[in-house]
Enzyme design. Structure first.
Site, PDB file in Angstrom:
ATOM      1  N   TYR A  51      45.244  12.830   6.035  1.00 13.42           N
ATOM      2  CA  TYR A  51      46.360  13.767   6.009  1.00 13.42           C
ATOM      3  C   TYR A  51      46.605  14.279   4.588  1.00 13.42           C
ATOM      4  O   TYR A  51      46.867  13.498   3.671  1.00 13.42           O
ATOM      5  CB  TYR A  51      47.635  13.120   6.538  1.00 13.42           C
ATOM      6  CG  TYR A  51      47.549  12.566   7.944  1.00 13.42           C
ATOM      7  CD1 TYR A  51      46.600  13.039   8.848  1.00 13.42           C
ATOM      8  CD2 TYR A  51      48.418  11.568   8.370  1.00 13.42           C
ATOM      9  CE1 TYR A  51      46.530  12.525  10.133  1.00 13.42           C
ATOM     10  CE2 TYR A  51      48.354  11.048   9.663  1.00 13.42           C
ATOM     11  CZ  TYR A  51      47.401  11.532  10.535  1.00 13.42           C
ATOM     12  OH  TYR A  51      47.328  11.013  11.814  1.00 13.42           O
ATOM     13  N   GLY A 203      56.012  19.903  21.673  1.00 16.73           N
ATOM     14  CA  GLY A 203      57.291  20.577  21.898  1.00 16.73           C
ATOM     15  C   GLY A 203      57.374  21.306  23.217  1.00 16.73           C
ATOM     16  O   GLY A 203      58.436  21.824  23.577  1.00 16.73           O
ATOM     17  N   LEU A 204      56.277  21.335  23.975  1.00 16.67           N
ATOM     18  CA  LEU A 204      56.258  22.091  25.234  1.00 16.67           C
ATOM     19  C   LEU A 204      57.199  21.496  26.283  1.00 16.67           C
ATOM     20  O   LEU A 204      57.660  22.205  27.183  1.00 16.67           O
ATOM     21  CB  LEU A 204      54.830  22.147  25.790  1.00 16.67           C
ATOM     22  CG  LEU A 204      53.842  22.985  24.965  1.00 16.67           C
ATOM     23  CD1 LEU A 204      52.415  22.763  25.454  1.00 16.67           C
ATOM     24  CD2 LEU A 204      54.212  24.472  25.052  1.00 16.67           C
TER      25      LEU A 204
END
Length: 298
Positions: A51, A203-204
């Site tokens: 990351y 987030g759906l």
């Protein structure tokens, strides 16, 4: 906040944990978010050397300065950045993992990692060599336990059979129920904890406009989101409802949640104290769409 034993380890981790990949580049902002999470009972922080080219580990190390004894740090290795920064290549070799841990320890500003995870895996890997590296690191005291991050059932089975992993991180949500079929029963049988990522499906399931996801089209996604909305309450919003669905699976130890803002931290913490879903509500969610299954990597 509830705390659960992670598999065969002696780590007791919060059922809501922090997916640090969501942290930005401002160390002060990140420290505030991490402290807010800790104040809410979160004690498990997951990052990876991949990351932000290692900067994510650095900012987490700064945020946890002076708090090391009260938190559990997990990171991952196995993805090697190319020298020109154009991308990364898979490298599960023993010597690479042994070198990676030294860099992660330095960036995190700690002398041990609680949970060190292989960040992927294929059936073509030199698995015994990889396992040997992790076992060596345990013996050296540089890591306490190890696990893998994978959605591939055949890779997971290999590690279950041949290693001492205490955890598997995998994607799981109402829109991705593939682990229910082939992974959850196996991992429960062997007392291996499940760290769930993607519980709100990008987030759906909460507030994002419907779009295709895995084998579901946008209309299917809208149906699932509507079902979550329908059984949500004033005290248990859609995010908490989606997270409770995941957390109430007996194989799941924690939901690793990406939190980029103070409101997102607050929303995730709310799931920890939210009213559990009833058996009827769980059934209503499960019946809204046909369950999906792994077609590859079985």
């Amino acid at each position: 906040m509830q705390y659960h034993q992670l598999g065969k380890s002696d780590l007791r981790i919060s059922e809501i944990s922090y997916g640090c990949m969501s942290l930005g580049s401002d160390d002060a902002d990140n420290a505030r978010l991490v402290q807010q999470a800790i104040d809410g009972g979160v004690n498990f922080f997951d990052t990876a050397d991949l990351y932000d080219h290692g900067q994510n580990e650095i900012t987490l190390g700064k945020a946890l300065e002076g708090k090391r004894q009260n938190v559990i740090i997990a990171t991952k290795a196995g993805n090697q950045w190319r020298p020109d920064g154009s991308g990364w290549d898979w490298n599960p070799r023993r010597e690479y993992i042994l070198a990676c841990v030294e860099e992660s320890l330095r960036r995190l500003n700690t002398d041990y990692i609680d949970l060190y995870q292989l960040h992927g895996g294929t059936l073509e890997d030199p698995t015994d060599e990889t396992i040997s590296a992790f076992e060596t690191l345990v013996q050296q005291g540089k890591i306490r336990y190890y696990g893998i991050s994978s959605i591939r059932p055949n890779v997971i089975r290999t590690f279950v059979e041949r290693s001492n992993i205490v955890s598997v991180m995998m994607q799981y949500s109402l829109l991705d129920r593939r682990p229910e079929e082939s992974c959850f029963p196996l991992l429960e049988q062997h007392n291996i904890g499940v760290l769930v990522r993607g519980a709100v499906a990008k987030g759906l399931l909460v507030n994002k406009a419907p779009e295709p996801y895995l084998n579901y089209d946008a209309a299917d996604v809208a149906l699932a989101a509507a079902a979550v909305q329908r059984i949500s309450t004033a005290s248990r919003g859609p995010a908490a409802t989606a997270l409770r669905y995941v957390l109430q699976q007996s194989a799941v130890t924690t939901a690793v949640v990406g939190m980029r803002t103070a409101q997102q931290v607050q929303d995730a913490l709310a799931a920890a104290s939210a009213t559990p879903l009833t058996a009827t509500e769980m059934q209503q969610l499960q019946q809204v769409l046909p369950v999906n299954r792994y077609e590859q990597h079985r």
